[in-house]
Enzyme design. Sequence first.
Site, short mmCIF file in Angstrom:
data_model
loop_
_atom_site.label_atom_id
_atom_site.label_comp_id
_atom_site.label_asym_id
_atom_site.label_seq_id
_atom_site.Cartn_x
_atom_site.Cartn_y
_atom_site.Cartn_z
CG ASP A 98 55.98 81.63 32.97
OD1 ASP A 98 55.39 82.31 32.35
OD2 ASP A 98 55.85 82.68 34.57
CG ASP A 101 45.81 81.31 31.01
OD1 ASP A 101 44.99 80.44 30.32
OD2 ASP A 101 45.29 82.02 31.30
CB VAL A 151 51.21 75.16 37.76
CG1 VAL A 151 48.86 74.15 37.24
CG2 VAL A 151 50.81 76.15 36.32
#
Length: 178
Positions: A98, A101, A151
């Site tokens: 998804d 990071d 998010v």
Amino acid sequence: MDSFVEEILLSNKEIVEVCERLGEQITADYRDKKPILVGLLKGSIPFLAELMKHIKCDLEVDFMQASSYVGVKSSGAVMVLKDMITPVVGRHLLIVEDIVDTGLTLQEVMNLLSDRGAASIEVVTLLDKPEGRKVEVDLKYVGRRIPNKFVIGFGLDYNELYRNLDYIGVLKASVYKK
Ligand code: 5GP
């Protein structure tokens, strides 16, 4: 706009467009390779479901769930909570993520899968937050680069909530500072 959302980064229409573009590239690269799409649970589910509709070649789907240890080692060993079922020896794997990071989770998952003898391992991620990176990971297919903000939506959660939103939004700081 939902009250807990600061800003919408990708509407559902934009997500579908991103998936169409990625699907075309993956179709061209994996024709005749019968890849296994390896969805990393739980966040990748909506992305994998949309993306696979736009990949026009034979493929299989499997899932893995990995969780990062927060321990003394900063290298971030992962604990496999759910493993793949399909044997991977000699297979072309496309890990579906998804968001990337720090890159630590992905690095560990890639190491683990390459030790099992996969023919190739590449990554497709809907979102990339390059500013957060702690280790180099090779992301072959990136949907959208985004700034270093937290998010939610389209699979991404905050305390297991908001995965069901059909868009990607920035969570209002007031929600997690409560
Ligand atoms: P990494 O190992 O690259 O730091 O971690 C990637 C994982 O962290 C993602 O699969 C996701 O579960 C979580 N993550 C990283 N950034 C965000 C974010 O902005 N929002 C949410 N909901 N999860 C994130």
